[in-house]
Design an enzyme around this catalytic site. Structure first.
Site, PDB file in Angstrom:
ATOM      1  N   SER A   1      48.334  16.130  49.379  1.00 47.71           N
ATOM      2  CA  SER A   1      48.677  17.369  48.691  1.00 47.71           C
ATOM      3  C   SER A   1      48.169  18.623  49.384  1.00 47.71           C
ATOM      4  O   SER A   1      48.778  19.680  49.271  1.00 47.71           O
ATOM      5  CB  SER A   1      48.145  17.327  47.257  1.00 47.71           C
ATOM      6  OG  SER A   1      46.749  17.095  47.261  1.00 47.71           O
TER       7      SER A   1
ATOM      8  N   LYS B   1      42.262  16.070  60.194  1.00 50.86           N
ATOM      9  CA  LYS B   1      42.911  16.486  58.942  1.00 50.86           C
ATOM     10  C   LYS B   1      43.094  17.999  58.978  1.00 50.86           C
ATOM     11  O   LYS B   1      42.119  18.746  59.049  1.00 50.86           O
ATOM     12  CB  LYS B   1      42.074  16.044  57.740  1.00 50.86           C
ATOM     13  CG  LYS B   1      42.709  16.374  56.396  1.00 50.86           C
ATOM     14  CD  LYS B   1      42.040  15.631  55.249  1.00 50.86           C
ATOM     15  CE  LYS B   1      40.627  16.093  55.011  1.00 50.86           C
ATOM     16  NZ  LYS B   1      40.055  15.507  53.760  1.00 50.86           N
TER      17      LYS B   1
ATOM     18  N   ASP C   1      36.248  11.399  43.436  1.00 47.65           N
ATOM     19  CA  ASP C   1      37.703  11.174  43.486  1.00 47.65           C
ATOM     20  C   ASP C   1      37.977   9.688  43.690  1.00 47.65           C
ATOM     21  O   ASP C   1      37.711   9.141  44.763  1.00 47.65           O
ATOM     22  CB  ASP C   1      38.308  11.993  44.627  1.00 47.65           C
ATOM     23  CG  ASP C   1      39.830  11.887  44.670  1.00 47.65           C
ATOM     24  OD1 ASP C   1      40.398  11.093  43.893  1.00 47.65           O
ATOM     25  OD2 ASP C   1      40.443  12.596  45.482  1.00 47.65           O
TER      26      ASP C   1
END
Length: 364
Positions: A61, A79, A209
């Site tokens: 996302s 990333k 998470d």
């Protein structure tokens, strides 16, 4: 988080949509990706690495991940955050809340404003890759001698606020281990629960998470690599002291102690009607069932989700105070761990895990 729930929590069709979103996201155009790289690493960023694959091998996302190679031959994962993500958090949350309100998805009695405040804070954490790099380094140090968990090294010279670079790890996400043998699935789930308890009660620092893609199992080394430390948070000693007493009370079946410690923590005011207090205590007992059960706890046979579902209407109607801020992310992680155990049909001796933590816990 919605993508990892079971069908008792959300509609299966909606779950399928969220699952697709979790595994698939649009890639940036090459020109846009290079613009981010130049802005963050400088015009000559390519000189800092030996090779870089232009096509990302993963996307989510807030960013996409590229394979690259250092000059010393080590493979790394870079990333790269999508431009504008951090700036768009508030407007995205506002838009989401508008849709949920129009569709009347949110039940009455839910303290939405509190949840939204926590969401804004935690999402701001997640888009700060410098903070994530620090969290990753902290966990790498904490787990250096752990026999099961591995935290990949951060490559500092290639990490900025919008780029996070780590050594490449191998394996499969934990939800892809569902067809492995029972012993392996038990080992994975037992260690995930061990990690959750250790994070909270020893480190007082948790990666909150529970997305399956944040945990990779390597069958060759029998290790679990941990990724994505953007959602880490610390917990105060007072909160953890009180919280372990709630879990201990649940494992002992001490209902009055559950109520007393829940009031101290702020889950209850003490002035709720009896039906609300009973529902809260029942919920705690249900969630603590695994840690109070002598013997192998069979997660494939548990009905935690449906039992909690039956209590939610009562708690929404009669709750007098929102839960403490710390509990949102904590319960997200714990529920994700329990759901993993259920999906993998794990059979685990859970009680000794908590008993050992409690025996060695130091209050104050």
């Amino acid at each position: 988080m919605l993508s990892i729930q079971d069908n008792a929590f959300i509609n299966p069709q909606l779950q399928h949509i969220f699952e697709r979103v979790r595994h698939n996201a649009d890639f940036m155009p090459v020109w846009q990706m290079e613009k981010v790289l130049v802005k963050e690493l400088g015009e000559h960023w390519r000189s800092k690495i030996k090779a870089f694959e232009m096509k990302p091998f993963a996307a989510a996302s807030i960013g996409q991940v590229h394979l690259a190679t250092l000059h010393d031959g080590r493979e790394i994962a870079m990333k790269i955050q999508y431009p504008g993500v951090a700036e768009g958090i508030d407007s995205d949350i506002d838009n989401l809340m508008s849709v949920l309100t129009v569709w009347k998805i949110l039940p009455e009695g839910l303290y939405v404003d509190n949840a939204v405040l926590v969401a804004r804070k935690e999402l701001a954490w997640e888009v700060d890759y410098r903070r994530e790099a620090e969290n990753c380094a902290a966990f790498r140090k904490l787990l250096t001698n752990d026999p099961v968990f591995y935290v990949p090294e951060i490559i500092g010279e290639l990490s900025t606020k919008q780029i996070l670079t780590q050594e490449l790890i191998y394996g499969v996400p934990l939800d892809k281990t569902i067809d492995m043998d029972q012993e392996t699935r038990n080992m994975i789930c037992e260690n995930i629960l061990r990690l959750c308890l250790t994070e909270l009660f020893e480190y007082r620092f948790m990666q909150t998470d529970p997305n399956w893609a944040n945990f990779f199992y390597d069958a060759e080394t029998q290790k679990i690599s941990l990724l994505d430390f953007g959602a880490c948070r610390a917990y105060s000693k007072q909160f953890v002291d009180d919280y372990i007493n709630v879990i201990k009370a649940a494992s002992d079946g001490d209902l009055e102690a559950i109520k007393a410690w829940s009031v101290k923590l702020g889950f209850l005011t003490g002035y709720e009607p009896k039906i609300m207090i009973d529902a809260h205590i029942d919920a705690v007992m249900i969630l603590g069932e695994a840690f109070s059960f002598d013997g192998l706890f069979d997660f494939s046979q548990q009905s935690t989700t449906s039992k909690i579902q039956n209590l939610i209407p009562i708690m929404l109607k009669h709750r007098l105070t929102p839960p403490p801020e710390e509990s949102y992310s904590l319960h997200r992680k714990m529920s994700g761990a329990f759901l993993l155990c259920s999906k993998l049909s794990a059979k685990i001796h859970c009680k000794p895990l908590f008993d050992n933590i409690y025996k060695n816990y130091k209050f104050g």
